[in-house]
Write an enzyme that holds these catalytic residues in place. Structure first.
Site, PDB file in Angstrom:
ATOM      1  N   GLY A  42       2.680  10.738 -16.897  1.00  0.00           N
ATOM      2  CA  GLY A  42       2.467  11.457 -18.149  1.00  0.00           C
ATOM      3  C   GLY A  42       3.617  11.369 -19.130  1.00  0.00           C
ATOM      4  N   GLN A  43       4.460  10.343 -18.998  1.00  0.00           N
ATOM      5  CA  GLN A  43       5.551  10.205 -19.975  1.00  0.00           C
ATOM      6  C   GLN A  43       4.969   9.911 -21.352  1.00  0.00           C
ATOM      7  OE1 GLN A  43       8.420   7.075 -19.161  1.00  0.00           O
ATOM      8  NE2 GLN A  43       9.748   7.704 -20.856  1.00  0.00           N
ATOM      9  N   HIS A  69      14.458  11.792 -20.798  1.00  0.00           N
ATOM     10  CA  HIS A  69      14.612  13.247 -20.900  1.00  0.00           C
ATOM     11  C   HIS A  69      14.326  13.884 -19.556  1.00  0.00           C
ATOM     12  CE1 HIS A  69      10.541  12.094 -22.118  1.00  0.00           C
ATOM     13  NE2 HIS A  69      10.110  13.202 -21.526  1.00  0.00           N
ATOM     14  N   ASP A  99      11.541  22.856 -25.060  1.00  0.00           N
ATOM     15  CA  ASP A  99      10.324  22.053 -25.186  1.00  0.00           C
ATOM     16  C   ASP A  99       9.350  22.769 -26.135  1.00  0.00           C
ATOM     17  OD1 ASP A  99       8.907  19.697 -23.177  1.00  0.00           O
ATOM     18  OD2 ASP A  99       7.590  20.878 -24.466  1.00  0.00           O
TER      19      ASP A  99
HETATM   20  P1  5GP Z   1       7.066  13.708 -21.252  1.00  0.00           P
HETATM   21  O1  5GP Z   1       5.594  13.995 -21.279  1.00  0.00           O
HETATM   22  O2  5GP Z   1       7.391  12.416 -21.976  1.00  0.00           O
HETATM   23  O3  5GP Z   1       7.701  13.766 -19.891  1.00  0.00           O
HETATM   24  O4  5GP Z   1       7.757  14.884 -22.037  1.00  0.00           O
HETATM   25  C1  5GP Z   1       7.838  14.963 -23.419  1.00  0.00           C
HETATM   26  C2  5GP Z   1       8.026  16.405 -23.758  1.00  0.00           C
HETATM   27  O5  5GP Z   1       8.487  16.502 -25.077  1.00  0.00           O
HETATM   28  C3  5GP Z   1       6.744  17.234 -23.655  1.00  0.00           C
HETATM   29  O6  5GP Z   1       6.927  18.283 -22.721  1.00  0.00           O
HETATM   30  C4  5GP Z   1       6.533  17.729 -25.086  1.00  0.00           C
HETATM   31  O7  5GP Z   1       6.018  19.058 -25.136  1.00  0.00           O
HETATM   32  C5  5GP Z   1       7.908  17.611 -25.691  1.00  0.00           C
HETATM   33  N1  5GP Z   1       7.902  17.352 -27.107  1.00  0.00           N
HETATM   34  C6  5GP Z   1       7.158  16.417 -27.745  1.00  0.00           C
HETATM   35  N2  5GP Z   1       7.437  16.426 -29.070  1.00  0.00           N
HETATM   36  C7  5GP Z   1       8.369  17.397 -29.250  1.00  0.00           C
HETATM   37  C8  5GP Z   1       9.047  17.890 -30.413  1.00  0.00           C
HETATM   38  O8  5GP Z   1       8.864  17.440 -31.538  1.00  0.00           O
HETATM   39  N3  5GP Z   1       9.939  18.901 -30.223  1.00  0.00           N
HETATM   40  C9  5GP Z   1      10.175  19.423 -28.983  1.00  0.00           C
HETATM   41  N4  5GP Z   1      11.071  20.423 -28.914  1.00  0.00           N
HETATM   42  N5  5GP Z   1       9.561  18.984 -27.877  1.00  0.00           N
HETATM   43  C10 5GP Z   1       8.664  17.975 -28.004  1.00  0.00           C
END
Ligand code: 5GP
Ligand code: ZN
Length: 113
Positions: free
Chosen positions: A92-93, A99, A30
């Site tokens: 918070g998605q 994922h 991440d």
């Molecule tokens: P969500 O908030 O949707 O559950 O998780 C998305 C995750 O993707 C977040 O923890 C965020 O830090 C990660 N993330 C967002 N953009 C990128 C990226 O470009 N590269 C990587 N490696 N992680 C990302």
């Protein structure tokens, strides 16, 4: 899917720190880690999120959990770890390609914030 950040990461069009890959999943660090281990396990198939998944996705959803457990063993997260699918705005998605977060390496509180 053309405009999906994580599909672009799988395709190598956007760089990432790859941790593991097989025929069905891709795992990478991440970009904003919330724990010493914070990796994302994603299916290569574009699924929007757990709320959009269908019965035909059951195997891949479960398999992502098993991949996370395997990585937790490899990283010797003997104190425990957490796997999380954030679903929708209240959770918070922010990325709409399914994922699974694998978090570990520190004590975590419950309930999560
Ligand atoms: P969500 O908030 O949707 O559950 O998780 C998305 C995750 O993707 C977040 O923890 C965020 O830090 C990660 N993330 C967002 N953009 C990128 C990226 O470009 N590269 C990587 N490696 N992680 C990302
Ligand atoms: Zn995608």
């Amino acid at each position: 899917m053309e405009d999906c950040l994580f599909c672009k990461i799988i395709a190598g069009k956007i760089p990432s720190k790859r941790v593991y890959e097989d025929d069905r999943t891709f795992v990478f660090e991440d970009i904003r880690p919330q724990a010493p281990t914070h990796v994302l396990v994603i299916p290569k198939k574009h699924i929007l999120g757990l709320d959009q998944a269908s019965e035909s996705d059951a195997a891949i959803i479960g398999y992502c959990q098993l991949v996370a457990a395997k990585l937790a063993r490899e990283r010797k997260l003997e104190g425990g770890f957490r796997t999380v699918y954030n679903v929708g705005p209240d959770a918070g998605q922010t990325v709409f390609h399914l994922h699974l977060h694998l978090l570990g390496g520190r004590k975590m509180s419950w309930p999560p914030g």
